[in-house]
Design a protein around this motif. Structure first.
Motif, PDB file in Angstrom:
ATOM      1  N   VAL A  14       0.867  -1.185   0.000  1.00  0.00           N
ATOM      2  CA  VAL A  14       0.000   0.000   0.000  1.00  0.00           C
ATOM      3  C   VAL A  14       0.899   1.229   0.000  1.00  0.00           C
ATOM      4  CG1 VAL A  14      -1.752   1.270   1.274  1.00  0.00           C
ATOM      5  CG2 VAL A  14      -1.837  -1.220   1.200  1.00  0.00           C
ATOM      6  N   VAL A  15       0.678   2.123  -0.973  1.00  0.00           N
ATOM      7  CA  VAL A  15       1.512   3.304  -1.152  1.00  0.00           C
ATOM      8  C   VAL A  15       0.609   4.529  -1.284  1.00  0.00           C
ATOM      9  CG1 VAL A  15       3.225   4.392  -2.659  1.00  0.00           C
ATOM     10  CG2 VAL A  15       3.215   1.909  -2.390  1.00  0.00           C
TER      11      VAL A  15
ATOM     12  N   LEU B 242      -5.582  -0.867   3.186  1.00  0.00           N
ATOM     13  CA  LEU B 242      -4.980  -2.014   3.867  1.00  0.00           C
ATOM     14  C   LEU B 242      -5.943  -3.203   3.916  1.00  0.00           C
ATOM     15  CD1 LEU B 242      -3.096  -0.265   6.784  1.00  0.00           C
ATOM     16  CD2 LEU B 242      -2.074  -1.578   4.913  1.00  0.00           C
ATOM     17  N   HIS B 243      -7.210  -2.926   4.147  1.00  0.00           N
ATOM     18  CA  HIS B 243      -8.202  -3.995   4.170  1.00  0.00           C
ATOM     19  C   HIS B 243      -8.294  -4.672   2.800  1.00  0.00           C
ATOM     20  CE1 HIS B 243     -11.677  -6.179   5.593  1.00  0.00           C
ATOM     21  NE2 HIS B 243     -12.362  -5.762   4.535  1.00  0.00           N
ATOM     22  N   ALA B 244      -8.349  -3.880   1.743  1.00  0.00           N
ATOM     23  CA  ALA B 244      -8.408  -4.435   0.391  1.00  0.00           C
ATOM     24  C   ALA B 244      -7.133  -5.225   0.075  1.00  0.00           C
ATOM     25  CB  ALA B 244      -8.602  -3.316  -0.621  1.00  0.00           C
ATOM     26  N   ALA B 245      -5.976  -4.713   0.504  1.00  0.00           N
ATOM     27  CA  ALA B 245      -4.706  -5.402   0.247  1.00  0.00           C
ATOM     28  C   ALA B 245      -4.660  -6.745   0.955  1.00  0.00           C
ATOM     29  CB  ALA B 245      -3.543  -4.526   0.701  1.00  0.00           C
TER      30      ALA B 245
ATOM     31  N   HIS C 102      -7.853   3.891  -3.096  1.00  0.00           N
ATOM     32  CA  HIS C 102      -8.787   4.179  -2.011  1.00  0.00           C
ATOM     33  C   HIS C 102      -8.523   5.569  -1.442  1.00  0.00           C
ATOM     34  CE1 HIS C 102     -10.022  -0.026  -2.017  1.00  0.00           C
ATOM     35  NE2 HIS C 102      -8.747  -0.276  -2.259  1.00  0.00           N
ATOM     36  N   HIS C 103      -9.534   6.116  -0.770  1.00  0.00           N
ATOM     37  CA  HIS C 103      -9.386   7.469  -0.228  1.00  0.00           C
ATOM     38  C   HIS C 103      -8.775   7.500   1.155  1.00  0.00           C
ATOM     39  CE1 HIS C 103     -13.342   6.285   1.357  1.00  0.00           C
ATOM     40  NE2 HIS C 103     -13.062   7.080   2.349  1.00  0.00           N
TER      41      HIS C 103
ATOM     42  N   ARG D 284      -4.462 -12.451   0.366  1.00  0.00           N
ATOM     43  CA  ARG D 284      -4.901 -13.765   0.833  1.00  0.00           C
ATOM     44  C   ARG D 284      -5.439 -14.611  -0.333  1.00  0.00           C
ATOM     45  NH1 ARG D 284      -7.879 -12.248   5.029  1.00  0.00           N
ATOM     46  NH2 ARG D 284      -9.755 -12.012   3.791  1.00  0.00           N
ATOM     47  N   ASN D 285      -6.215 -13.991  -1.224  1.00  0.00           N
ATOM     48  CA  ASN D 285      -6.767 -14.721  -2.361  1.00  0.00           C
ATOM     49  C   ASN D 285      -5.703 -15.083  -3.391  1.00  0.00           C
ATOM     50  OD1 ASN D 285      -9.552 -15.015  -1.721  1.00  0.00           O
ATOM     51  ND2 ASN D 285      -9.739 -12.806  -1.938  1.00  0.00           N
TER      52      ASN D 285
END
Length: 101
Positions: free
Chosen positions: A28-29, A62-65, A55-56, A70-71
């Motif tokens: 995440v950057v 971080l949640h999306a990452a 994301h804003h 994991r997937n």
């Protein structure tokens, strides 16, 4: 005699060539006030970085990452090390429902 129509002579391959991934990590950057999720994948032929989402705020990125990593790792047969993303922090709520207002 070769065909005069080059498109008609072309045949699709029997199966697509897909290279197996050896490792995958999400990063995440922050870029220009937005939080970008990248996936870094190591292949036998080299490494690639792809932009996954934007994301804003950092928490959503971080949640999306975490979900994406994991997937992606689920499909990799090579054992993976631990994620480099920070652990998720649990949400805490006040004990008294009236304090939530």
């Amino acid at each position: 005699m070769p065909s005069a129509d080059p498109i008609g002579a072309w045949q699709p391959p029997d199966f697509p060539y897909v290279e197996e991934a050896l490792s995958a990590d999400c990063v995440v950057v922050e870029e220009r006030g937005r939080w970008i999720v990248y996936v870094d994948v190591v292949l036998v032929s080299g490494a690639v970085r792809r932009r996954v989402s934007e994301h804003h705020d950092e928490r959503r990125a971080l949640h999306a990452a975490r979900i994406f990593e994991r997937n992606v790792r689920r499909c990799i047969t090579v054992p993976q090390g631990p994620s480099r993303l920070p652990p998720a922090t649990p949400l805490t709520f006040p004990a008294d429902p009236d304090e939530r207002k």
